[in-house]
Scaffold this motif. Structure first.
Motif, PDB file in Angstrom:
ATOM      1  N   SER A 219       0.821  -1.212   0.000  1.00  0.00           N
ATOM      2  CA  SER A 219       0.000   0.000   0.000  1.00  0.00           C
ATOM      3  C   SER A 219       0.854   1.261   0.000  1.00  0.00           C
ATOM      4  O   SER A 219       0.430   2.294  -0.501  1.00  0.00           O
ATOM      5  CB  SER A 219      -0.966   0.009   1.181  1.00  0.00           C
ATOM      6  N   GLY A 220       2.043   1.168   0.581  1.00  0.00           N
ATOM      7  CA  GLY A 220       3.004   2.261   0.489  1.00  0.00           C
ATOM      8  C   GLY A 220       2.872   3.384   1.489  1.00  0.00           C
ATOM      9  O   GLY A 220       3.742   4.235   1.550  1.00  0.00           O
ATOM     10  N   ASP A 221       1.793   3.432   2.299  1.00  0.00           N
ATOM     11  CA  ASP A 221       1.719   4.533   3.260  1.00  0.00           C
ATOM     12  C   ASP A 221       2.487   4.172   4.529  1.00  0.00           C
ATOM     13  O   ASP A 221       2.720   3.011   4.843  1.00  0.00           O
ATOM     14  CB  ASP A 221       0.266   4.922   3.562  1.00  0.00           C
ATOM     15  N   GLU A 222       2.883   5.191   5.269  1.00  0.00           N
ATOM     16  CA  GLU A 222       3.785   5.004   6.408  1.00  0.00           C
ATOM     17  C   GLU A 222       3.190   4.109   7.495  1.00  0.00           C
ATOM     18  O   GLU A 222       3.863   3.216   7.996  1.00  0.00           O
ATOM     19  CB  GLU A 222       4.150   6.357   7.002  1.00  0.00           C
ATOM     20  N   ALA A 223       1.961   4.329   7.870  1.00  0.00           N
ATOM     21  CA  ALA A 223       1.342   3.527   8.940  1.00  0.00           C
ATOM     22  C   ALA A 223       1.250   2.057   8.531  1.00  0.00           C
ATOM     23  O   ALA A 223       1.538   1.164   9.338  1.00  0.00           O
ATOM     24  CB  ALA A 223      -0.033   4.075   9.291  1.00  0.00           C
ATOM     25  N   SER A 224       0.871   1.792   7.306  1.00  0.00           N
ATOM     26  CA  SER A 224       0.777   0.411   6.831  1.00  0.00           C
ATOM     27  C   SER A 224       2.144  -0.246   6.775  1.00  0.00           C
ATOM     28  O   SER A 224       2.292  -1.423   7.089  1.00  0.00           O
ATOM     29  CB  SER A 224       0.114   0.358   5.455  1.00  0.00           C
TER      30      SER A 224
ATOM     31  N   PHE B 176      12.217   4.313   2.977  1.00  0.00           N
ATOM     32  CA  PHE B 176      11.239   5.305   3.409  1.00  0.00           C
ATOM     33  C   PHE B 176      11.802   6.234   4.488  1.00  0.00           C
ATOM     34  O   PHE B 176      11.438   7.402   4.565  1.00  0.00           O
ATOM     35  CB  PHE B 176       9.985   4.587   3.930  1.00  0.00           C
TER      36      PHE B 176
ATOM     37  N   ARG C 181      11.123  -0.203   4.222  1.00  0.00           N
ATOM     38  CA  ARG C 181      11.228   0.700   5.374  1.00  0.00           C
ATOM     39  C   ARG C 181      12.551   1.471   5.331  1.00  0.00           C
ATOM     40  O   ARG C 181      12.590   2.652   5.657  1.00  0.00           O
ATOM     41  CB  ARG C 181      11.110  -0.071   6.679  1.00  0.00           C
TER      42      ARG C 181
END
Length: 77
Positions: free
Chosen positions: A12-17, A52, A49
Motif C-alpha cells: 500500500s506504500g503509506d507510512e502507517a501500513s 522510506f 522501510r
C-alpha cells in the motif's frame, strides 16, 4: 498468514501500513525462523522501510534486517 498480510500492507506504500507490515513480518520471522518465504517477505518489508526512512540510523537498522532476511531466504534454496 502474518507474512502474507505484511506483504499486502507494505504494497500500500503509506507510512502507517509499512510500520504495521514491519511488525507483522518480524513476528512471522520469530514464529518461523527457518521459513525462507517468511524471510523473503521480511526482507522486502524492511527494505521498503529502509528506503522510506529519513534517519541514517533507521535506514541502517532496516537495511541490516533486510540483508539478514535475504541471506536466510536463500539458505533454504
Amino acid at each position: 498468514a502474518l507474512a502474507d498480510r505484511a506483504a499486502v500492507l507494505a504494497a500500500s506504500g503509506d507510512e502507517a501500513s509499512l510500520r504495521l507490515a514491519g511488525r507483522l513480518a518480524e513476528i512471522a520471522a520469530l514464529a518461523a525462523p527457518d521459513d525462507p518465504g517468511v524471510h523473503k517477505v521480511r526482507a522486502e518489508v524492511f527494505g521498503a522501510r529502509a528506503e522510506f526512512e529519513a534517519s541514517t540510523m533507521a535506514k541502517g537498522v532496516f537495511a541490516w534486517a533486510a540483508s539478514e532476511s535475504r541471506r536466510q531466504s536463500t539458505m533454504g534454496l
